[in-house]
Design an enzyme around this catalytic site. Structure first.
Site, PDB file in Angstrom:
ATOM      1  N   ASP A 111      27.871  15.094  52.558  1.00 36.45           N
ATOM      2  CA  ASP A 111      29.150  15.641  52.985  1.00 36.45           C
ATOM      3  C   ASP A 111      30.166  15.213  51.931  1.00 36.45           C
ATOM      4  O   ASP A 111      30.501  14.031  51.824  1.00 36.45           O
ATOM      5  CB  ASP A 111      29.538  15.102  54.364  1.00 36.45           C
ATOM      6  N   SER A 141      37.004  29.992  41.152  1.00 40.61           N
ATOM      7  CA  SER A 141      37.170  31.308  41.775  1.00 40.61           C
ATOM      8  C   SER A 141      38.292  32.053  41.064  1.00 40.61           C
ATOM      9  O   SER A 141      39.126  31.432  40.378  1.00 40.61           O
ATOM     10  CB  SER A 141      37.526  31.125  43.261  1.00 40.61           C
ATOM     11  N   TYR A 197      42.799  27.510  50.305  1.00 38.97           N
ATOM     12  CA  TYR A 197      41.729  27.885  49.368  1.00 38.97           C
ATOM     13  C   TYR A 197      42.250  28.006  47.931  1.00 38.97           C
ATOM     14  O   TYR A 197      41.729  27.367  47.014  1.00 38.97           O
ATOM     15  CB  TYR A 197      41.078  29.188  49.808  1.00 38.97           C
ATOM     16  N   LYS A 247      41.507  25.730  44.452  1.00 43.46           N
ATOM     17  CA  LYS A 247      40.853  26.277  43.266  1.00 43.46           C
ATOM     18  C   LYS A 247      41.731  26.169  42.024  1.00 43.46           C
ATOM     19  O   LYS A 247      41.225  25.993  40.914  1.00 43.46           O
ATOM     20  CB  LYS A 247      40.432  27.728  43.520  1.00 43.46           C
TER      21      LYS A 247
END
Length: 337
Positions: free
Chosen positions: A85, A166, A178, A182
């Site tokens: 994890d 990404s 998100y 990135k």
């Protein structure tokens, strides 16, 4: 005329030289150790299977026991799995200790930082800090933590680091944690690449477009967004309008259908090139949408970016009201004698 012929020949020679240079591979990679994070599904899962078939000694981390067992069932005995994890520093340190015992004096040839999550994707004023925290913890802090713990082994082998970013690290196409995570990966990747050059370690960043994987499952993203919408205060819902959610979903579905890439092996091919080429690229842009839409758009002025991105979002009700009020004022002004 001679000048133009010479120019064409020079450009052709450079192109052939670049192609030949691009194809040159590192010799004697069979049996080298590669550690890949996030191998339960998606890019990491396919990468683990692919590199196992190519003769690498794959050390694959999975978040769940189910993911680890399913991967082991379809790969060779040479592939080994470990539960990890990336949000848990103790879990990372245990994995690093295990990997050190496996690779011993040979070191770790490759690290592929693939583990990641999407997190809730919604307008910023719908979210609280916890919505941002998890994707940043997994996609950025976890990636940095894994890298720091593996660096001694990678420097020992003068190996490779491949970070999965990404197009969302070049252009913030949605709200939530998100894209910030990135963007952070891009910054970390570039500074790490420069820091490691002196040690013979090569660092690459892969920037996929929108690929069809469990991470980008539209049904899952929609469900998370709907839960947040249903919990919004009445005042916020009023600002956006009761019809906003469904109309915005319809626009997002059109964009997804236009942009989604289905062949995830293209991303794995970039991983392979970054791990095996004598001259790996610093950045790999992969996916038709990334090459022809997101990346060019990321280099355009902010007004151009906003124009294209906002066309794929429903306008909040408050925006419609402002437009109507403005029109009425202008019309009233023109009608005044």
């Amino acid at each position: 005329m001679f000048f133009y012929i010479l120019l064409v020949l020079s450009i052709s020679s450079l192109w052939w030289y670049w192609k030949a240079r691009d194809r040159r591979k590192v010799a004697n990679l069979t049996g080298k150790y590669i550690f890949i994070t996030g191998c339960d599904t998606g890019f990491g899962n396919m990468a683990a299977k692919t590199f196992d078939k190519k003769g690498f000694r794959v050390l694959a981390s999975c978040l769940t026991e189910t993911g680890a067992k399913e991967l082991q069932a379809v790969t060779s005995d040479q592939l080994q799995t470990v539960l990890l994890d990336v949000r848990d520093s103790n879990s990372i340190k245990k994995a690093a200790t295990w990997i050190k015992a496996e690779v011993q004096s040979e070191g770790l040839w490759g690290l592929v930082n693939n583990a990641g999550i999407m997190g809730p994707s919604a307008p910023t004023d719908w979210l609280d800090i916890e919505h941002f925290r998890e994707p940043i913890e997994v996609n950025l802090i976890g990636l940095i933590n894994v890298t720091i713990n593996m660096l001694p082994l990678i420097k020992q082998a003068k190996g490779r680091i491949v970070n999965i970013s990404s197009v969302g690290g070049r252009l913030a196409f949605c709200g939530g944690g998100y894209c910030p995570s990135k963007f952070g990966v891009e910054g970390f990747n570039d500074s790490l690449r420069r820091d490691m050059k002196a040690f013979g370690v090569k660092v690459s960043c892969i920037q996929p477009g929108l690929f069809k994987t469990p991470l980008t499952n539209p049904a899952k993203i929609l469900k998370e967004k709907e839960i947040i919408w249903n919990q919004l205060p009445p005042d916020t819902k009023k600002q956006y309008g009761e019809e906003y959610f469904q109309k915005d979903v319809a626009k997002k579905e059109k964009l997804s259908k236009a942009c989604f890439n289905t062949d995830i092996s293209l991303v794995v091919e970039c991983m392979e090139h970054a791990l095996t080429s004598l001259h790996p690229c610093a950045h790999y842009v992969i996916g038709q949408d990334a090459k022809w839409f997101w990346t060019p758009l990321s280099r355009m002025p902010a007004d151009v970016q906003d124009f294209f991105l906002l066309r794929n979002r429903e306008k909040p009700a408050v925006s419609h009201r402002k437009s109507t009020l403005c029109y009425k004022r202008i019309h009233s002004y023109k009608s005044t004698p």
